[in-house]
Scaffold this motif. Structure first.
Motif, mmCIF file in Angstrom:
data_model
loop_
_atom_site.group_PDB
_atom_site.id
_atom_site.type_symbol
_atom_site.label_atom_id
_atom_site.label_comp_id
_atom_site.label_asym_id
_atom_site.label_seq_id
_atom_site.Cartn_x
_atom_site.Cartn_y
_atom_site.Cartn_z
ATOM 1 N N LEU A 168 3.681 -6.712 -0.246
ATOM 2 C CA LEU A 168 2.501 -6.931 0.717
ATOM 3 C C LEU A 168 2.483 -8.353 0.902
ATOM 4 O O LEU A 168 2.712 -9.163 -0.278
ATOM 5 C CB LEU A 168 1.238 -6.419 0.257
ATOM 6 N N ALA A 169 2.165 -9.100 2.043
ATOM 7 C CA ALA A 169 1.920 -10.551 2.062
ATOM 8 C C ALA A 169 0.395 -10.600 1.500
ATOM 9 O O ALA A 169 -0.752 -9.918 1.747
ATOM 10 C CB ALA A 169 2.052 -10.981 3.585
ATOM 11 N N VAL A 170 0.159 -11.622 0.864
ATOM 12 C CA VAL A 170 -1.215 -12.025 0.408
ATOM 13 C C VAL A 170 -1.577 -13.255 1.308
ATOM 14 O O VAL A 170 -0.992 -14.450 0.928
ATOM 15 C CB VAL A 170 -1.329 -12.644 -1.168
ATOM 16 N N LEU A 171 -2.649 -13.278 1.896
ATOM 17 C CA LEU A 171 -2.889 -14.163 2.778
ATOM 18 C C LEU A 171 -4.842 -14.289 2.473
ATOM 19 O O LEU A 171 -5.481 -13.549 1.974
ATOM 20 C CB LEU A 171 -3.249 -13.766 4.178
ATOM 21 N N ALA A 172 -5.295 -15.322 3.008
ATOM 22 C CA ALA A 172 -6.538 -15.847 2.958
ATOM 23 C C ALA A 172 -7.249 -14.723 4.039
ATOM 24 O O ALA A 172 -6.846 -14.723 5.113
ATOM 25 C CB ALA A 172 -6.885 -17.364 3.518
ATOM 26 N N ALA A 173 -8.558 -14.247 3.567
ATOM 27 C CA ALA A 173 -9.143 -13.319 4.591
ATOM 28 C C ALA A 173 -9.400 -13.976 5.886
ATOM 29 O O ALA A 173 -9.663 -13.367 6.893
ATOM 30 C CB ALA A 173 -10.358 -12.777 4.004
ATOM 31 N N THR A 174 -9.495 -15.295 5.805
ATOM 32 C CA THR A 174 -9.967 -16.119 7.114
ATOM 33 C C THR A 174 -8.805 -16.504 8.132
ATOM 34 O O THR A 174 -8.878 -17.020 9.175
ATOM 35 C CB THR A 174 -10.593 -17.356 6.484
ATOM 36 N N ASP A 175 -7.385 -16.085 7.556
ATOM 37 C CA ASP A 175 -5.988 -16.503 7.960
ATOM 38 C C ASP A 175 -6.197 -15.525 9.256
ATOM 39 O O ASP A 175 -6.315 -14.321 9.303
ATOM 40 C CB ASP A 175 -5.170 -16.020 7.329
ATOM 41 N N VAL A 243 1.078 -18.748 0.953
ATOM 42 C CA VAL A 243 0.802 -17.234 1.075
ATOM 43 C C VAL A 243 1.931 -16.871 -0.168
ATOM 44 O O VAL A 243 2.821 -17.695 -0.599
ATOM 45 C CB VAL A 243 1.414 -16.742 2.401
ATOM 46 N N CYS A 244 1.791 -15.691 -0.508
ATOM 47 C CA CYS A 244 2.711 -15.019 -1.300
ATOM 48 C C CYS A 244 2.980 -13.710 -1.110
ATOM 49 O O CYS A 244 2.377 -12.951 -0.206
ATOM 50 C CB CYS A 244 2.345 -15.400 -2.704
ATOM 51 N N PHE A 245 3.992 -13.034 -1.721
ATOM 52 C CA PHE A 245 4.232 -11.665 -1.593
ATOM 53 C C PHE A 245 4.128 -10.831 -3.038
ATOM 54 O O PHE A 245 4.682 -11.229 -3.916
ATOM 55 C CB PHE A 245 5.700 -11.463 -1.135
ATOM 56 N N LEU A 246 3.385 -9.820 -3.053
ATOM 57 C CA LEU A 246 3.085 -9.016 -4.297
ATOM 58 C C LEU A 246 3.431 -7.515 -4.212
ATOM 59 O O LEU A 246 3.332 -6.974 -2.980
ATOM 60 C CB LEU A 246 1.667 -9.266 -4.704
ATOM 61 N N PRO A 247 3.926 -6.954 -5.115
ATOM 62 C CA PRO A 247 4.152 -5.462 -5.154
ATOM 63 C C PRO A 247 2.785 -4.761 -5.030
ATOM 64 O O PRO A 247 1.699 -5.422 -5.488
ATOM 65 C CB PRO A 247 4.815 -5.147 -6.469
ATOM 66 N N ALA A 248 2.853 -3.708 -4.199
ATOM 67 C CA ALA A 248 1.636 -2.865 -4.056
ATOM 68 C C ALA A 248 0.631 -2.655 -5.120
ATOM 69 O O ALA A 248 -0.309 -2.360 -5.219
ATOM 70 C CB ALA A 248 1.906 -1.567 -3.146
ATOM 71 N N TRP A 249 1.405 -2.087 -6.286
ATOM 72 C CA TRP A 249 0.994 -1.914 -7.706
ATOM 73 C C TRP A 249 0.012 -3.001 -8.281
ATOM 74 O O TRP A 249 -0.803 -2.647 -8.839
ATOM 75 C CB TRP A 249 1.628 -1.296 -8.788
ATOM 76 N N VAL A 250 0.402 -4.254 -7.822
ATOM 77 C CA VAL A 250 -0.224 -5.517 -8.258
ATOM 78 C C VAL A 250 -1.516 -5.559 -7.407
ATOM 79 O O VAL A 250 -2.657 -5.914 -7.901
ATOM 80 C CB VAL A 250 0.368 -6.550 -8.099
ATOM 81 N N THR A 251 -1.311 -5.559 -6.118
ATOM 82 C CA THR A 251 -2.607 -5.720 -4.920
ATOM 83 C C THR A 251 -3.777 -4.807 -5.493
ATOM 84 O O THR A 251 -4.790 -5.317 -5.156
ATOM 85 C CB THR A 251 -2.252 -5.799 -3.620
ATOM 86 N N ILE A 259 -9.346 -12.698 -0.199
ATOM 87 C CA ILE A 259 -7.973 -12.188 0.122
ATOM 88 C C ILE A 259 -7.606 -11.048 0.834
ATOM 89 O O ILE A 259 -8.465 -10.147 0.767
ATOM 90 C CB ILE A 259 -7.424 -11.875 -1.394
ATOM 91 N N ALA A 260 -6.485 -11.145 1.684
ATOM 92 C CA ALA A 260 -6.225 -9.999 2.422
ATOM 93 C C ALA A 260 -4.953 -9.856 2.280
ATOM 94 O O ALA A 260 -4.029 -10.396 1.898
ATOM 95 C CB ALA A 260 -6.499 -9.991 4.139
ATOM 96 N N TYR A 261 -4.515 -8.192 2.093
ATOM 97 C CA TYR A 261 -2.988 -7.868 1.815
ATOM 98 C C TYR A 261 -2.560 -7.245 2.935
ATOM 99 O O TYR A 261 -3.211 -6.142 3.445
ATOM 100 C CB TYR A 261 -3.356 -6.978 0.597
ATOM 101 N N ARG A 262 -1.496 -7.514 3.516
ATOM 102 C CA ARG A 262 -1.085 -6.638 4.524
ATOM 103 C C ARG A 262 0.550 -6.495 4.438
ATOM 104 O O ARG A 262 1.292 -7.417 3.909
ATOM 105 C CB ARG A 262 -1.053 -7.715 5.779
#
Length: 302
Positions: A168-175, A243-251, A259-262
């Motif tokens: 998932l992309a990890v973004l600021a919630a305000t992005d 921004v970064c990318f993390l596996p769903a199991w980490v998020t 933080i927002a995950y998309r």
């Protein structure tokens, strides 16, 4: 040609990695002239030029590239032999498990519990490390088995995939992009990863694991220190720097208000695998692999 010595391999690897005789000599704790002589003698014995030297730079030849890869493998094997022998010679040998924090998909307690029910089970010692260190720990004998996330360097290793989930992309919630339910990599063009690399269309071939030790210079004003943990990365993301990318199991472990995950439809998923050295013949390693596979199989069925 006489047999090569480990000392010669270490000398060459230091020069090949530093591409500078002075820095290599400092790294080895020796003077530069004897190091230069040793490399020249190595080339003479091999009857091949390994390095191109000018007054301005040192570069590897094609033969040097090949020799560097094999020299590293040989040095790893020598180091591994000693470490594995010491572990086997303990009054109570251990199974040394290499992993990175948060990259066990939350399954490690269940895997360890299943493993201890195996007849060949040993006491487990955790070898914690950063991104990309687990495969090398198997090759150089610091670990006997590892949990790691693809893609990884599988030279000299066997492995079995256990679990695949999206990154998932990890973004600021305000992005502004956080308002979307799904993204493509092209939507993130112009953004940067925590190591300073721009997000690009080739990202599936280079997934970024946010807990890597990275440098943040030029990303957020005044931030010049190495970032070494996930909480620091999240803070930088909240500030809008990266921004970064993390596996769903980490998020799932980090539900944070800032933080927002998309999901990213064209991003390579993450696969958790259990890996071990190809030449391993240990019943304890085989038992761990069985235990890990059984736990993940039971999870899929539930």
């Amino acid at each position: 040609m006489n047999d090569l010595e480990a000392r010669e391999l270490r000398y060459f690897v230091a020069v090949a990695e530093e591409l500078h005789f002075g820095r290599a000599a400092q790294r080895l704790g020796m003077a530069q002239p004897p190091l230069s002589r040793a490399i020249r003698e190595l080339e003479r014995r091999l009857d091949v030029r390994l390095l191109e030297r000018t007054t301005r730079q040192v570069t590897l030849t094609a033969a040097g590239e090949v020799f560097l890869r094999d020299a590293r493998t040989a040095l790893d094997a020598i180091t591994a032999a000693g470490r594995r022998a010491r572990n086997a010679g303990r009054p109570a040998p251990l199974l040394r498990l290499a992993l990175k924090a948060d990259n066990d998909a939350g399954m490690l307690p269940r895997i360890l519990s299943a493993y201890q029910r195996e007849e060949a089970a040993l006491a487990v010692e955790l070898v914690l490390g950063g991104r990309g260190e687990q495969a090398q720990a198997l090759r150089d004998g610091r670990a006997d088995v590892a949990l790691l996330v693809s893609p990884f360097d599988d030279r000299g290793l066997d492995f079995e995939p256990l679990l695949t989930q999206p990154r998932l992309a990890v973004l600021a919630a305000t992005d502004p992009l956080a308002a979307r339910s799904s993204l493509r990599l092209a939507d993130l063009a112009g953004r940067r990863l925590p190591d300073g690399t721009p997000v690009g269309q080739d990202e599936p071939a280079r997934p970024y694991d946010a807990a890597d030790r990275t440098r943040q210079s030029e990303l957020v004003a005044g931030t010049q220190q190495p970032v070494s943990d996930l909480i620091q990365i999240f803070r930088l993301i909240e500030l809008g720097g990266v921004v970064c990318f993390l596996p769903a199991w980490v998020t799932r472990r980090y539900p944070l208000p800032g933080i927002a995950y998309r999901p990213v439809s064209d991003l390579q998923p993450a696969t958790l695998a259990v890996a071990w050295p190809q030449d391993a013949r240990s019943p304890a390693i085989a038992a761990f692999v069985r235990a890990a596979a059984s736990v993940l199989a039971a999870t899929d069925e539930s």
